[in-house]
Write an enzyme that holds these catalytic residues in place. Structure first.
Site, PDB file in Angstrom:
ATOM      1  N   ASP A 163      47.645  24.094  53.375  1.00 43.83           N
ATOM      2  CA  ASP A 163      46.248  23.766  53.061  1.00 43.83           C
ATOM      3  C   ASP A 163      45.692  24.686  51.966  1.00 43.83           C
ATOM      4  O   ASP A 163      46.445  25.431  51.334  1.00 43.83           O
ATOM      5  CB  ASP A 163      45.399  23.808  54.347  1.00 43.83           C
ATOM      6  CG  ASP A 163      45.312  25.212  54.954  1.00 43.83           C
ATOM      7  OD1 ASP A 163      45.865  26.181  54.367  1.00 43.83           O
ATOM      8  OD2 ASP A 163      44.681  25.346  56.020  1.00 43.83           O
ATOM      9  N   GLU A 166      46.829  28.094  52.337  1.00 49.35           N
ATOM     10  CA  GLU A 166      48.272  28.272  52.271  1.00 49.35           C
ATOM     11  C   GLU A 166      48.829  28.497  53.673  1.00 49.35           C
ATOM     12  O   GLU A 166      49.702  29.335  53.888  1.00 49.35           O
ATOM     13  CB  GLU A 166      48.599  29.398  51.269  1.00 49.35           C
ATOM     14  CG  GLU A 166      47.650  29.285  50.076  1.00 49.35           C
ATOM     15  CD  GLU A 166      47.982  30.060  48.829  1.00 49.35           C
ATOM     16  OE1 GLU A 166      48.331  29.420  47.846  1.00 49.35           O
ATOM     17  OE2 GLU A 166      47.881  31.280  48.848  1.00 49.35           O
ATOM     18  N   GLU A 322      36.931  38.250  46.787  1.00 57.03           N
ATOM     19  CA  GLU A 322      37.394  37.045  47.501  1.00 57.03           C
ATOM     20  C   GLU A 322      36.640  36.908  48.819  1.00 57.03           C
ATOM     21  O   GLU A 322      36.208  35.836  49.205  1.00 57.03           O
ATOM     22  CB  GLU A 322      38.893  37.170  47.757  1.00 57.03           C
ATOM     23  CG  GLU A 322      39.513  35.981  48.457  1.00 57.03           C
ATOM     24  CD  GLU A 322      41.010  36.193  48.672  1.00 57.03           C
ATOM     25  OE1 GLU A 322      41.384  37.122  49.421  1.00 57.03           O
ATOM     26  OE2 GLU A 322      41.807  35.428  48.089  1.00 57.03           O
TER      27      GLU A 322
HETATM   28  C1  BGC Z   1      43.832  31.788  49.162  1.00 60.06           C
HETATM   29  C2  BGC Z   1      44.027  30.593  48.252  1.00 60.06           C
HETATM   30  C3  BGC Z   1      43.897  30.980  46.804  1.00 60.06           C
HETATM   31  C4  BGC Z   1      44.741  32.198  46.475  1.00 60.06           C
HETATM   32  C5  BGC Z   1      44.476  32.706  45.066  1.00 60.06           C
HETATM   33  C6  BGC Z   1      44.748  32.906  48.730  1.00 60.06           C
HETATM   34  O1  BGC Z   1      44.519  33.998  49.538  1.00 60.06           O
HETATM   35  O2  BGC Z   1      44.112  31.435  50.497  1.00 60.06           O
HETATM   36  O3  BGC Z   1      43.077  29.600  48.537  1.00 60.06           O
HETATM   37  O4  BGC Z   1      44.277  29.896  46.022  1.00 60.06           O
HETATM   38  O5  BGC Z   1      44.468  33.225  47.387  1.00 60.06           O
HETATM   39  O6  BGC Z   1      43.129  32.983  44.884  1.00 60.06           O
END
Ligand code: BGC
Length: 388
Positions: A163, A166, A322
């Site tokens: 998803d 990931e 993030e």
């Molecule tokens: C997230 C993803 C994202 C990736 C890069 C991962 O930790 O789960 O959604 O695409 O980081 O930002």
């Protein structure tokens, strides 16, 4: 007069993304975070391009679409093989499918990753069409890659895969389906496909909507994966900006309500209950997606609150992370991830892009703006909410 898109944080967001975009056109997910360095994701990148495109940075978005197109056309033979094998009843293993992320040079890279994810391929189709409409650009320059992506998604959309986070490759995820349908709808509605392809894309999109009606909704709201009872923060994107389900429908309202009540604390949205990644904090980019959904549903005041929460997570240097750890779902797991990968990815370009995107929508729909759509009519059944 634009307010949100001309704030110091918005200016910094655009400048940061522009300065980190590579010569090849790729957007790095985060410049310094150990596990992400050197890679560009189709999911992050498509939303980053959309945020840049929506705030006047058309050329940057187009360079990213050129990069995506080169990645795909370089793999044309492999994509033809995947589609042929799938049509012959021999769907290739997940490891043979297109990866979620690529090196800036367009390679698959040497690091192990949870690679089989379909959503980013739908999202890039959607973003390229949004951009072309917004800036009156001919999308013909990306037509070969658009055709390849369409064939890939039409052949593969119903497969379980990882998803947005990931995870959970054993399930079919509703946000992934929403991204795929939004992409297929975008390219068909824009008239970018030839006859046979267009019919296949329309059939796949209709089948996705039927499946989501039957197994992707519960008590009127969208769920995390087919057959699940839970929600996921990524479902806000299915309402806005993707428009897979109408934010003003009963489905939209019920989904927003659960995202607010189950996953959002003081304006900060979690990914899902049970998240343990860095302790399961709140993600500014998810608050922005929820803000877009709230705005499209007519609740501007709430969209502004969500925007302000996301903006409040910026560091002194105006970097957006993030996630933040003010409210953790699994506090005991935080240090395990810090030990493994270092501190939370900061800046994360996707966070900056979502702030830009929500800011652009707030500016465009400001009460004194001609584009204010807050009086749009509502629909009220699950079927209508998912209907095209
Ligand atoms: C997230 C993803 C994202 C990736 C890069 C991962 O930790 O789960 O959604 O695409 O980081 O930002």
């Amino acid at each position: 007069m634009p307010r949100y898109t001309s704030s110091p944080l918005a200016e910094r967001s655009r400048a940061l993304i522009a300065s980190l975009q590579t010569a090849e056109g790729a957007y790095p997910a985060s410049p310094t975070f150990s596990a992400y360095t050197g890679y560009s994701w189709f999911r992050d990148g498509a939303f980053i391009a959309d945020g840049m495109s929506a705030t006047g940075e058309a050329e940057s978005a187009e360079r990213f679409f050129d990069w995506c197109a080169a990645v795909l056309t370089d793999r044309a033979d492999h994509i033809h093989w995947i589609v042929a094998e799938t049509r012959a009843g021999r769907p290739p293993a997940g490891a043979q499918m297109l990866p979620a992320r690529y090196t800036f040079a367009g390679g698959a890279g040497d690091d192990e990753w949870w690679d089989f994810q379909l959503d980013g391929y739908g999202t890039w189709l959607w973003a390229v069409v949004e951009h072309s409409r917004r800036h009156n650009v001919d999308a013909g320059r990306w037509s070969q890659a658009i055709g390849l992506t369409t064939d890939y998604l039409v052949a593969s959309w119903d497969r379980p895969c990882y998803d947005w986070w990931e995870e959970h490759s054993e399930h079919v995820h509703v946000s992934t389906l929403a991204c795929v349908a939004a992409g297929l709808d975008a390219v068909t509605d824009a008239g970018l496909l030839d006859g046979a392809r267009e019919a296949g894309a329309r059939d796949a999109s209709a089948a996705i909507r039927r499946l989501v009606q039957e197994r992707g909704t519960l008590s009127g709201h969208l769920v995390k994966w087919l057959g699940s009872t839970a929600v996921d923060g990524s479902l806000a994107a299915a309402l806005a900006p993707l428009g897979f389900a109408d934010p003003r429908s009963a489905t939209g309202a019920a989904t927003i309500d659960l995202l607010e009540r189950h996953l959002t604390v003081n304006g900060g949205t979690h990914r899902y209950l049970g998240d343990t990644f860095f302790g399961g904090g709140q993600w500014p980019l998810l608050s922005c997606f929820l803000g877009l959904a709230q705005l499209a549903a007519g609740d501007r005041a709430r969209a502004v609150e969500l925007y302000e929460w996301a903006a409040s997570t910026a560091t002194e240097d105006l970097d957006l992370p993030e996630q933040v750890s003010a409210h953790l779902i699994a506090p005991g797991m935080r240090w395990e991830w810090v030990d493994r990968w270092g501190t939370v990815a900061t800046p994360l370009l996707w966070s900056h892009a979502m702030l830009l995107r929500l800011g652009a929508e707030l500016d465009a729909t400001a009460p004194d703006s001609a584009a204010d759509t807050s009086a749009a009519p509502a629909t009220d059944s699950v079927l209508e909410g998912l209907a095209r």
